[in-house]
Design a protein around this motif. Sequence first.
Motif, PDB file in Angstrom:
ATOM      1  N   SER A  70       0.830  -1.191   0.000  1.00 22.69           N
ATOM      2  CA  SER A  70       0.000   0.000   0.000  1.00 22.69           C
ATOM      3  C   SER A  70       0.869   1.247   0.000  1.00 22.69           C
ATOM      4  CB  SER A  70      -0.909  -0.004   1.233  1.00 22.69           C
ATOM      5  OG  SER A  70      -0.122   0.015   2.421  1.00 22.69           O
ATOM      6  N   LEU A  71       0.213   2.410  -0.212  1.00 27.22           N
ATOM      7  CA  LEU A  71       0.954   3.667  -0.208  1.00 27.22           C
ATOM      8  C   LEU A  71       1.549   3.961   1.165  1.00 27.22           C
ATOM      9  CD1 LEU A  71      -1.436   5.908  -2.351  1.00 27.22           C
ATOM     10  CD2 LEU A  71       0.550   4.595  -3.086  1.00 27.22           C
ATOM     11  N   GLU A  72       0.851   3.544   2.217  1.00 29.19           N
ATOM     12  CA  GLU A  72       1.382   3.750   3.551  1.00 29.19           C
ATOM     13  C   GLU A  72       2.668   2.959   3.761  1.00 29.19           C
ATOM     14  OE1 GLU A  72      -1.647   3.122   2.796  1.00 29.19           O
ATOM     15  OE2 GLU A  72      -2.784   4.885   3.412  1.00 29.19           O
ATOM     16  N   GLN A  73       2.708   1.733   3.213  1.00 26.68           N
ATOM     17  CA  GLN A  73       3.925   0.928   3.353  1.00 26.68           C
ATOM     18  C   GLN A  73       5.096   1.545   2.577  1.00 26.68           C
ATOM     19  OE1 GLN A  73       2.546  -2.882   1.994  1.00 26.68           O
ATOM     20  NE2 GLN A  73       1.811  -3.508   4.015  1.00 26.68           N
ATOM     21  N   TYR A  74       4.800   2.040   1.374  1.00 20.90           N
ATOM     22  CA  TYR A  74       5.852   2.729   0.625  1.00 20.90           C
ATOM     23  C   TYR A  74       6.361   3.955   1.386  1.00 20.90           C
ATOM     24  CZ  TYR A  74       5.273   0.025  -3.683  1.00 20.90           C
ATOM     25  OH  TYR A  74       5.270  -0.972  -4.624  1.00 20.90           O
ATOM     26  N   HIS A  75       5.434   4.703   1.996  1.00 27.78           N
ATOM     27  CA  HIS A  75       5.814   5.913   2.722  1.00 27.78           C
ATOM     28  C   HIS A  75       6.687   5.571   3.933  1.00 27.78           C
ATOM     29  CE1 HIS A  75       5.200   9.323   5.533  1.00 27.78           C
ATOM     30  NE2 HIS A  75       5.330  10.041   4.409  1.00 27.78           N
ATOM     31  N   ARG A  76       6.336   4.524   4.678  1.00 24.45           N
ATOM     32  CA  ARG A  76       7.155   4.133   5.832  1.00 24.45           C
ATOM     33  C   ARG A  76       8.553   3.683   5.392  1.00 24.45           C
ATOM     34  NH1 ARG A  76       2.214   1.826   7.697  1.00 24.45           N
ATOM     35  NH2 ARG A  76       2.879  -0.213   6.900  1.00 24.45           N
ATOM     36  N   ALA A  77       8.620   2.974   4.244  1.00 19.20           N
ATOM     37  CA  ALA A  77       9.929   2.538   3.746  1.00 19.20           C
ATOM     38  C   ALA A  77      10.794   3.724   3.357  1.00 19.20           C
ATOM     39  CB  ALA A  77       9.751   1.604   2.549  1.00 19.20           C
TER      40      ALA A  77
ATOM     41  N   GLN B  66      10.609   6.707   4.701  1.00 18.10           N
ATOM     42  CA  GLN B  66      11.045   7.351   5.943  1.00 18.10           C
ATOM     43  C   GLN B  66      12.266   6.640   6.531  1.00 18.10           C
ATOM     44  OE1 GLN B  66       7.489   7.318   8.349  1.00 18.10           O
ATOM     45  NE2 GLN B  66       6.983   9.457   7.816  1.00 18.10           N
ATOM     46  N   VAL B  67      12.282   5.309   6.414  1.00 17.10           N
ATOM     47  CA  VAL B  67      13.460   4.555   6.866  1.00 17.10           C
ATOM     48  C   VAL B  67      14.685   4.932   6.026  1.00 17.10           C
ATOM     49  CG1 VAL B  67      14.451   2.255   7.131  1.00 17.10           C
ATOM     50  CG2 VAL B  67      12.060   2.669   7.749  1.00 17.10           C
ATOM     51  N   ASP B  68      14.473   5.129   4.707  1.00 21.08           N
ATOM     52  CA  ASP B  68      15.583   5.546   3.847  1.00 21.08           C
ATOM     53  C   ASP B  68      16.114   6.912   4.256  1.00 21.08           C
ATOM     54  OD1 ASP B  68      15.367   3.206   2.438  1.00 21.08           O
ATOM     55  OD2 ASP B  68      14.058   4.053   0.888  1.00 21.08           O
ATOM     56  N   ASP B  69      15.192   7.851   4.609  1.00 22.20           N
ATOM     57  CA  ASP B  69      15.650   9.171   5.067  1.00 22.20           C
ATOM     58  C   ASP B  69      16.481   9.061   6.342  1.00 22.20           C
ATOM     59  OD1 ASP B  69      14.414  10.399   2.956  1.00 22.20           O
ATOM     60  OD2 ASP B  69      12.530  10.740   4.027  1.00 22.20           O
TER      61      ASP B  69
END
Length: 619
Positions: A510-517, A519-522
């Motif tokens: 989902s888009l939420e999962q992409y967004h959390r990933a 944030q981990v990259d940041d």
Amino acid sequence: MSILRVPLAARYRQIAESSTRQGASQTLEQAQALCKASNEETSAHKEAVDAAFREVFYELIASLNIEKDEYAPIWSLLDSVNLLCDHELCEPALGFWLVEDLLDSHTISGCHKVFNYLELRRERMTKEHLKQKNLTILRCCNDLLRRLSRAEDTVFCGRVFIYLFQSFPLGDKSSVNLRGEFHTENLTTFDENPLRPGDGDGEMDVDPQEGTSEPDVKDPSQAVKAGQETVKLDELYPVFWSLQSLFSQPTKLFETASMQQFKDGIGQTMACFTQVINNSTTAAAVQEAEKRGVKRKRGDLDGENTELNSSAFNPRYLTNRDLFDLEIHDIEFRRHMLVQALILLDFLLALTSQSKAKLVNTINTILKELVDTGKLKENQAKSNTMMMKAIYEKLTLSDEDRAWVIETRRTIEKYLEEGNGQEGRYYLRMVNMVLSRDKNWAIWKAANCPEIKRDPVDASVDLQSQDALHEISIQANRPILKPDGADQLAFLSESESVEALKQKRPNIPSLEQYHRAMQVDDLDLEFATEEEVKDIQARKAGRLWRALRSARGKRFTLCEEIRNGDNPDALIGKTNSEEVKGEEVEDGQNERKLTREEEPASGQVDVESAPSAMQAQEA
């Protein structure tokens, strides 16, 4: 007395005169016939041939002009002399004696043509009796190299060196310094007197570069500034050039006073070089000089810049006090001096107790192998060991000096790495490669210069290897009777229902999962090294791209709100859910919207809602 009064020499003179108009084989036949018909001793014939051909040769040199291509008779005479030398009718080195006189009688332009003849006849002239000719070849080429300029005649010098390398075997000892003597005659003269007040009043004023401030230094003794520290070039000048005497006599460093002088000189020199790099007023000039050393325009190779380009090959630098400031700001000058220091530091590291023990063990192993194979006599190995001990036993570097040498070498290497991009690292790697090869050459010399030659392979071994290779090729091309997995075809009869395939279908994040990933990259970017930043940024960009692809059917307006990845939070929070829902109703009036609660009819699959294979693989 003319040789015409000597009957035997007069007859050989007739043969020498005819050799300029006929082939060398005919001259050889005439000389052999005369030698058989005469009752004189062999030595008398050799002396007569030498005198007759020399006299004719000198007469031709005096009457012909090499610039007008009139030297065909001389080339024919030299061919005849070389053939006579091979058949032992004269002294073996007579041909090179005549060539040596020919080179001495011409200018550099004429020597080019003479050397063209030497290169064409090299294999023939060095094929027979090389041991009797080697000293003459060395003397001839070394005399020519002394006349040539390393800066202006670089190509010609290279041709002479290549001729020597091709003429002598690889393991020849002609250029080996077996006694370990140093070139102490190489003296560097400079002004050792301190600069007197008022000597700098007549200095030329230089306009400051654009964008830089004019230095406030008015002191006649020039200075290089960096921050609050200042190195006066007038004080560094005698210290810097006095290092050359230590470079030419490394054994003086084992004296306490000389070692201290060397340490102080290297320390002040490195401080000055570092300040030149950090000096804001000359940073632009240094960068431009570095770029000029890496890449040059095609037009720089000719015209007025030819002299500047060739001066980089000049092995000696001017030691005038007025030029010292310009030389210090030249990157090629600094590198040249630091490479000299690296050579000397490696010499000192080779004389530590640990390095000497390792070197002795290596050389003894090589000598023992040579004695066992019969390539070296036992007494020669013992004498070589005694000579090696006499050279190395007296000189041993202390542990304190060893630590200083290692630290100084690291400092110089770090300095040489600085440059325009990767150019400094490439330069340092090249220098270290040359120094490592020089260490191997030193070991080869210390081991009494063993012959660099590999014995030929026996014919039986060659035949066995051919048979083994033929057998391997037959085995490789032989067809496989029963390949692995050829009978495991039961999966073709298995059939699965569409419902089972739906369960195996991978779920798109989902888009939420992409967004959390992302944030981990940041978070990873904040603690990443320079080498890891590029990979993390590429991974984040890939996830954003896949998130936009998954939202293209429902939330296409996110592409505008994300703004090329600057606002990834729009994936979850920036977009109004009601507006999105309204847009979905307007866009989907003519098509049925599939929700999670609805399932397609049995046996049917909604193509639009099913993820493609590419999407599944990307997820």
